[in-house]
Design an enzyme around this catalytic site. Structure first.
Site, PDB file in Angstrom:
ATOM      1  N   GLU A  23       0.759  -1.336  -0.122  1.00 47.62           N
ATOM      2  CA  GLU A  23       0.079  -0.463  -0.019  1.00 47.62           C
ATOM      3  C   GLU A  23       0.508   0.913   0.302  1.00 47.62           C
ATOM      4  OE1 GLU A  23      -2.915   0.371   0.208  1.00 47.62           O
ATOM      5  OE2 GLU A  23      -3.013  -1.701  -0.505  1.00 47.62           O
ATOM      6  N   TYR A  31      -5.156   6.437   6.032  1.00 52.08           N
ATOM      7  CA  TYR A  31      -5.946   5.147   4.574  1.00 52.08           C
ATOM      8  C   TYR A  31      -5.583   4.369   4.323  1.00 52.08           C
ATOM      9  CZ  TYR A  31      -4.758   3.034  -0.037  1.00 52.08           C
ATOM     10  OH  TYR A  31      -4.438   1.952  -1.241  1.00 52.08           O
ATOM     11  N   ASP A  73      -8.482   6.109  -1.188  1.00 47.46           N
ATOM     12  CA  ASP A  73      -8.198   6.981  -2.024  1.00 47.46           C
ATOM     13  C   ASP A  73      -8.509   7.338  -3.055  1.00 47.46           C
ATOM     14  OD1 ASP A  73      -9.362   4.263  -4.040  1.00 47.46           O
ATOM     15  OD2 ASP A  73      -6.912   3.700  -4.328  1.00 47.46           O
ATOM     16  N   CYS A  94     -13.924   2.115 -13.838  1.00 44.73           N
ATOM     17  CA  CYS A  94     -14.475   3.433 -13.113  1.00 44.73           C
ATOM     18  C   CYS A  94     -13.296   4.132 -13.513  1.00 44.73           C
ATOM     19  CB  CYS A  94     -14.961   3.824 -12.282  1.00 44.73           C
ATOM     20  SG  CYS A  94     -15.573   5.294 -11.985  1.00 44.73           S
ATOM     21  N   CYS A  99     -18.824   1.621 -18.779  1.00 47.77           N
ATOM     22  CA  CYS A  99     -19.946   1.737 -17.950  1.00 47.77           C
ATOM     23  C   CYS A  99     -20.528   0.501 -18.244  1.00 47.77           C
ATOM     24  CB  CYS A  99     -20.945   3.206 -18.046  1.00 47.77           C
ATOM     25  SG  CYS A  99     -19.966   4.768 -17.491  1.00 47.77           S
ATOM     26  N   CYS A 144     -19.866  -2.264 -15.580  1.00 49.69           N
ATOM     27  CA  CYS A 144     -19.127  -1.917 -14.423  1.00 49.69           C
ATOM     28  C   CYS A 144     -20.848  -2.666 -13.564  1.00 49.69           C
ATOM     29  CB  CYS A 144     -19.907  -0.533 -14.275  1.00 49.69           C
ATOM     30  SG  CYS A 144     -20.276   0.184 -11.937  1.00 49.69           S
ATOM     31  N   CYS A 201     -26.118   3.955 -10.052  1.00 48.29           N
ATOM     32  CA  CYS A 201     -25.005   5.282  -9.837  1.00 48.29           C
ATOM     33  C   CYS A 201     -25.491   6.005 -11.059  1.00 48.29           C
ATOM     34  CB  CYS A 201     -24.247   4.839 -11.316  1.00 48.29           C
ATOM     35  SG  CYS A 201     -22.674   6.104 -11.779  1.00 48.29           S
TER      36      CYS A 201
END
Length: 506
Positions: free
Chosen positions: A135, A217, A235, A289, A296, A299, A305
């Site tokens: 990370e 985070y 994030d 995304c 889309c 997705c 959305c």
């Protein structure tokens, strides 16, 4: 269905008004703000920024005072049914489509019931350490770049204990090229702190935040992925996904907006699979995304959305309008003179004279940009400078390393190699690069070990070691320029007589 559609239209209308007010407050043409991911200031704006005028400061103050009134808007929570659908869809998609990445490969099958077992406890610690390293490396860095760095790092320091025994010099060299070097220093400091403690690896977000360099985070990522704590992570990818799910029109950099997104992310986290869900949300933002070309049709949460629904119903609205684009701060333009100093040392051997060559490296201060890293002698300039000014500045700087062209060394050659540009997050640096070849007078020899390795601020290194050394991206650019322009290993002994006469005359 009618009530849902009606609710979305009301939400769209309110969102649209907020966005228009926000864009007007930023004095940015709405069309440009909606269509471009970054906006360059006009010439007038550049002059204002450069001059730092009082009027410009006042404008910024007024904007800071007025913007919160527009930005601090209530963002409705995710409904229970909506939350359950998003969780199920996203986790199902993640199981099928997640990328095969080395840090996602579990090193253990330990469950929470096994945690009292010593071996299981160690396995969880190792898992948390792997998540932590990955990370931190992934912050501001592309996945493709991180993979090789992660594998080399884990091969050298497979556990937290191994890392805690490393030196900052070793860590910096392993990190070289990844940028944002403070991350590496914090990793080392954190590893030492945890290893020296008696409580083992922290297992909650609150405890993790006590470790140097671990913020909200990283703490959330470690706690959810390694220890299954139901906490969110936010994030850039998560901000984008949630901003589109909720059609959030406020400034995504504003503290109130960020706080709201953390709240919404917390509502979505799956209590049974928090780690998988957080990774799925980030994976969605990274692969589907995306900022400019969202897919889309692929997705898994497109039905939930709001941005997509509005774009399908209203031609002037695009999914990519969310999150709202923010004008980036103009980078500072710095200039520096960089001298690649190569010193020739003559040694007598039975077959005649030959020259060993070494390069001077200087260690940067332990605080500030690129803290504690090695570079070629470099001096920051007041601005663009001619060759004579740069050389005079470099000559003065080299005296700090016992090199004085008038007293103890002579110049064999000195050549301007060219300009090299390196861009940091907030700085555009132009480096004027030269190659300076020196020879010590009177048979003097240079001292290679001038200080203790932990405290030394400069050193000499041969070309072979330099080629394999971990260098920052900027220093590597300079080194590659030198290699292309001239041969790094000239052999004066190939023409002994002429070189010997030349050096004697000088």
């Amino acid at each position: 269905m009618c009530s849902v559609a009606s609710g979305r239209w009301v939400h769209w209308f309110e969102s649209h008004l907020r966005r228009e007010k926000y864009l007007q407050s930023q004095a940015t043409p709405p069309l440009l703000a909606l269509q471009h991911s970054s906006i360059s200031p006009s010439m007038d704006d550049e002059v204002e920024v450069r001059n730092g005028s009082r009027d410009n400061k006042e404008k910024r103050k007024r904007k800071q005072r007025t913007t919160p009134e527009i930005e601090v808007m209530d963002i409705e929570d995710f409904g229970q049914d909506e939350t359950l659908k998003i969780r199920a869809s996203l986790l199902g998609w993640y199981d099928l489509k997640k990328r095969d990445l080395p840090w996602r490969t579990p090193t253990t099958t330990t469950t929470h019931e096994d945690e009292d077992d010593a071996d299981a406890h160690e396995d969880l610690d190792n898992r948390a350490y792997a998540v932590w390293v990955s990370e931190v490396m992934l912050q501001q860095t592309r996945v493709e770049t991180v993979i090789d760095y992660y594998n080399r790092w884990m091969q050298k320091w497979p556990t937290l204990h191994h890392l805690s025994l490393a030196s900052l010099e070793e860590v910096n060299e392993m990190w070289a090229g990844l940028g944002y070097y403070r991350r590496a220093r914090f990793l080392l400091e954190g590893a030492k702190m945890i290893s020296e403690g008696k409580c083992g690896f922290p297992r909650t977000t609150s405890a993790l935040r006590e470790v140097p360099g671990i913020g909200n985070y990283t703490a959330g990522a470690i706690a959810s992925i390694a220890f299954k704590e139901a906490v969110p992570v936010v994030d850039g990818n998560v901000v984008r996904v949630i901003a589109r799910l909720k059609a959030i029109s406020s400034n995504p950099k504003h503290s109130a907006t960020i706080k709201n997104i953390w709240r919404l992310a917390g509502q979505l986290v799956d209590p049974c699979k928090p780690g998988d869900f957080n990774q799925a949300l980030m994976e969605l933002g990274a692969t589907i995304c995306t900022p400019l070309k969202p897919i889309c049709s692929a997705c898994p949460v497109s039905d939930q959305c709001s941005a997509l629904s509005m774009s399908e119903s209203h031609g002037s609205i695009l999914v990519t309008d969310y999150p709202v684009k923010v004008v980036k701060a103009k980078k500072r333009h710095d200039f520096s003179a960089v001298s690649v100093v190569k010193i020739l040392e003559e040694q007598d051997i039975s077959k005649g004279s030959q020259y060993n060559s070494r390069f001077l490296l200087v260690k940067r201060p332990n605080e500030g940009l690129l803290a504690g890293l090695w570079e070629f002698p470099s001096v920051l300039l007041d601005g663009e400078a001619d060759g004579a000014t740069r050389r005079k500045t470099i000559d003065c700087f080299l005296k700090s390393f016992k090199l004085d062209t008038r007293k103890n060394c002579c110049i064999v050659s000195r050549e301007d190699v060219g300009e090299c540009v390196h861009v940091f997050t907030h700085i555009h640096l132009t480096m004027y690069v030269e190659l300076l070849v020196l020879h010590l007078k009177g048979g003097m020899k240079i001292s290679y070990e001038n200080e203790d390795k932990e405290t030394m601020t400069w050193r000499w290194i041969d070309s072979e070691a330099l080629s394999s050394m971990g260098l920052t991206s900027g220093v590597r650019k300079v080194y590659n320029m030198i290699q292309k322009k001239v041969a790094l290993e000239p052999h004066p002994c190939q023409n002994k007589k002429s070189n010997s006469k030349k050096l004697k005359d000088s």
